[in-house]
Design a protein around this motif. Sequence first.
Motif, short mmCIF file in Angstrom:
data_model
loop_
_atom_site.label_atom_id
_atom_site.label_comp_id
_atom_site.label_asym_id
_atom_site.label_seq_id
_atom_site.Cartn_x
_atom_site.Cartn_y
_atom_site.Cartn_z
N ALA A 28 -69.30 35.58 7.81
CA ALA A 28 -69.71 35.75 9.20
C ALA A 28 -70.29 34.46 9.76
N GLU A 29 -71.08 33.77 8.97
CA GLU A 29 -71.70 32.52 9.42
C GLU A 29 -70.64 31.45 9.68
N GLU A 32 -68.99 32.17 13.04
CA GLU A 32 -69.92 31.84 14.12
C GLU A 32 -69.99 30.33 14.33
N TYR A 33 -70.02 29.57 13.25
CA TYR A 33 -70.11 28.11 13.36
C TYR A 33 -68.84 27.53 13.98
N ARG A 35 -66.88 28.93 16.12
CA ARG A 35 -66.96 29.19 17.57
C ARG A 35 -67.94 28.25 18.24
N SER A 36 -69.08 27.97 17.58
CA SER A 36 -70.12 27.15 18.19
C SER A 36 -69.68 25.70 18.37
N VAL A 64 -68.56 41.80 12.40
CA VAL A 64 -67.95 40.53 12.77
C VAL A 64 -67.24 40.67 14.12
#
Length: 273
Positions: A28-29, A32-33, A35-36, A64
Amino acid sequence: MDLSQKKLFLLDLDGTLYLEETLLPGAAEFLEYVRSRGGCYRFLTNNSSRGVDAGLEKMHRLGVPAVPEEFLTAVEATIHYLRTVRSPNDIYYAVGTASFCRQIAQAGFSLRDTPTEDVTAVLVGYDTTLTYEKVQDACRLLCRGADFLATNPDLACPTLFGFVPDCGSICAMLENACGRKPVFIGKPDPTMIRLAWAQTGYGPAETLMVGDRLYTDIACGVHAGVDTALVLTGEATAADAAVSDTPPTAVYENMAQLLAALRQADHEKGETA
């Protein structure tokens, strides 16, 4: 390999991001990264037992964020193959789940529930509802000359307790009985990667293929000419990678370790920019 250049991450699901109902470390992390930092990803799965709706529901159940456009499946690759390679007059007998058969039928292809004389090809998927009657019907058709097609060559699907037979194992049983080899359509064929490029506008230099299998995930990336990352949370081991005909560009214990490497590469690029 310079991970800081990667913008499109092509991610296997089973054994890479999750095992059954358990999200794997860092998965999940990592998403997210990506996308960031302005990148994007696509979920490339050879699992033909369920459709995009089921995959989307599962990702949401695991917490997610995901949208349908982020999924590219072996069923989509199969539909693309049937449309571009096969005759529109072909009639298929499918060894697959109800979801698989529904997707093929909704795409406009003719399916038969029984081994009728007009069937021109047997189409095998990862069938979690496999019966001996289906096996016998497929053998009857293959022995009388029907073509042999399959969604993917995966021999085993990872679970929390180990592995269960996947499409490749079902096909091996049919091959042993009938002496016929299938044409495999999903990974390692690079069709799904090319579809991802068409969707996103990215190309080989900006792409990283991530997965847990050497002969499907990693080979798919090699055939497409992109860098690859093997994670050791599914089928392959580091020892397997060392002797593979299609070795990965890099090996990571899991998605958490890949995320750490990506962050480090971005940090170093920022320091030298």
